[in-house]
Design an enzyme around this catalytic site. Structure first.
Site, PDB file in Angstrom:
ATOM      1  N   CYS A 113       0.845  -1.190   0.000  1.00  0.00           N
ATOM      2  CA  CYS A 113       0.000   0.000   0.000  1.00  0.00           C
ATOM      3  C   CYS A 113       0.885   1.247   0.000  1.00  0.00           C
ATOM      4  O   CYS A 113       1.900   1.309   0.699  1.00  0.00           O
ATOM      5  CB  CYS A 113      -0.909   0.012   1.231  1.00  0.00           C
ATOM      6  SG  CYS A 113      -2.029   1.429   1.290  1.00  0.00           S
ATOM      7  N   HIS A 156      -9.333  -2.958  -2.884  1.00  0.00           N
ATOM      8  CA  HIS A 156      -8.293  -2.343  -2.038  1.00  0.00           C
ATOM      9  C   HIS A 156      -8.597  -0.856  -1.833  1.00  0.00           C
ATOM     10  O   HIS A 156      -8.509  -0.338  -0.719  1.00  0.00           O
ATOM     11  CB  HIS A 156      -6.904  -2.548  -2.686  1.00  0.00           C
ATOM     12  CG  HIS A 156      -5.778  -1.903  -1.952  1.00  0.00           C
ATOM     13  ND1 HIS A 156      -4.800  -2.614  -1.289  1.00  0.00           N
ATOM     14  CD2 HIS A 156      -5.456  -0.596  -1.776  1.00  0.00           C
ATOM     15  CE1 HIS A 156      -3.954  -1.771  -0.720  1.00  0.00           C
ATOM     16  NE2 HIS A 156      -4.317  -0.534  -1.011  1.00  0.00           N
ATOM     17  N   GLU A 157      -9.001  -0.183  -2.920  1.00  0.00           N
ATOM     18  CA  GLU A 157      -9.280   1.262  -2.813  1.00  0.00           C
ATOM     19  C   GLU A 157     -10.567   1.540  -2.039  1.00  0.00           C
ATOM     20  O   GLU A 157     -10.620   2.456  -1.216  1.00  0.00           O
ATOM     21  CB  GLU A 157      -9.355   1.896  -4.215  1.00  0.00           C
ATOM     22  CG  GLU A 157      -8.099   1.731  -5.060  1.00  0.00           C
ATOM     23  CD  GLU A 157      -6.808   2.051  -4.322  1.00  0.00           C
ATOM     24  OE1 GLU A 157      -5.789   1.401  -4.626  1.00  0.00           O
ATOM     25  OE2 GLU A 157      -6.811   2.913  -3.422  1.00  0.00           O
ATOM     26  N   HIS A 160     -10.101   1.507   1.600  1.00  0.00           N
ATOM     27  CA  HIS A 160      -9.549   2.754   2.157  1.00  0.00           C
ATOM     28  C   HIS A 160     -10.665   3.732   2.544  1.00  0.00           C
ATOM     29  O   HIS A 160     -10.533   4.486   3.506  1.00  0.00           O
ATOM     30  CB  HIS A 160      -8.625   3.448   1.144  1.00  0.00           C
ATOM     31  CG  HIS A 160      -7.212   2.954   1.151  1.00  0.00           C
ATOM     32  ND1 HIS A 160      -6.408   2.964   2.272  1.00  0.00           N
ATOM     33  CD2 HIS A 160      -6.446   2.438   0.158  1.00  0.00           C
ATOM     34  CE1 HIS A 160      -5.213   2.469   1.971  1.00  0.00           C
ATOM     35  NE2 HIS A 160      -5.208   2.137   0.690  1.00  0.00           N
TER      36      HIS A 160
END
Ligand SMILES: CC(C)(C)[C@H](NC(=O)Nc1cc(F)cc(F)c1)C(=O)N(CC(=O)NO)CC1CCCC1
Ligand SMILES: [Zn+2]
Length: 186
Positions: A113, A156-157, A160
């Site tokens: 990351c 993954h985004e 966040h």
């Protein structure tokens, strides 16, 4: 232009916060933020420019990673073959995974990351296939089906935006054990 110094690192509470919905029409500020995030990905994927500005080559960047707790992320998945178009490139705003495969998918080499400087080894089990609904920069609602690497990047985004980091998904006791039907790929 966003530089590595502008990227918030693990430990900053903004990376553990629930981001706010983005309203349309986009403010000037939000339009600039989106453009800057996508620009980071484009520039960082050019080896010469990445070297010049000391950037880590990025495939995705979420607003909280530049200190803005808003539901927005830029994704630029490079194509395997320069002749082919990118499998997925867009700024995803207020993204929601509306359906997903039961089958998990994970990157063989684990994940990293831009906001996590140290390596955290282990499989990060995610959905192998997702249907993603989001609004683009024009406020149009898009619905896309993604699988494998592009699906991993978007998950993954989106994590966040909900204060989740990739290593939260790694099994501490058995980091390199994945459910047996997991699709593992490069
Ligand atoms: C953290 C980093 C290692 C920089 C990772 N890049 C990556 O995995 N490989 C890569 C990068 C390129 F630009 C071009 C290329 F073909 C391969 C990445 O950008 N991210 C994005 C991020 O941290 N977003 O918040 C982490 C990836 C791990 C799995 C999905 C995204
Ligand atoms: Zn990340």
């Amino acid at each position: 232009m966003i530089l590595m110094k502008d990227i918030v690192r693990d430990g900053d509470p903004v990376l553990r916060s629930e981001a706010k919905q983005v309203t349309f029409p986009l403010s000037e500020e939000d339009q600039k933020l989106a453009a800057d995030m996508m620009e980071y990905l484009v520039v960082s994927q050019d080896p010469e420019q990445a070297k010049k500005y000391g950037l880590r080559a990025g495939v995705g960047l979420a607003a909280p990673q530049v200190g803005v707790s808003k539901m927005m992320a830029a994704v630029l998945v490079p194509s395997e073959d320069p002749e082919k178009a990118s499998p997925f490139t867009d700024v995803i705003i207020n993204p929601v995974i509306i359906s997903n495969s039961v089958q998990p998918g994970a990157l063989l080499e684990g994940e990293g990351c831009l906001s996590v400087d140290e390596d955290v080894p282990g499989y990060v089990p995610r959905h192998d296939r997702i249907t993603l609904r989001y609004q683009n920069l024009d406020g149009e609602t898009k619905k896309v089906r993604l699988r494998d690497y592009p699906a991993i990047v978007c998950q993954h985004e989106i994590d966040h935006l909900h204060g989740i980091l990739f290593y939260d998904h790694i099994d501490k006791e058995h980091p390199f054990t994945a459910p047996e039907d997991t699709v593992m790929f490069e």
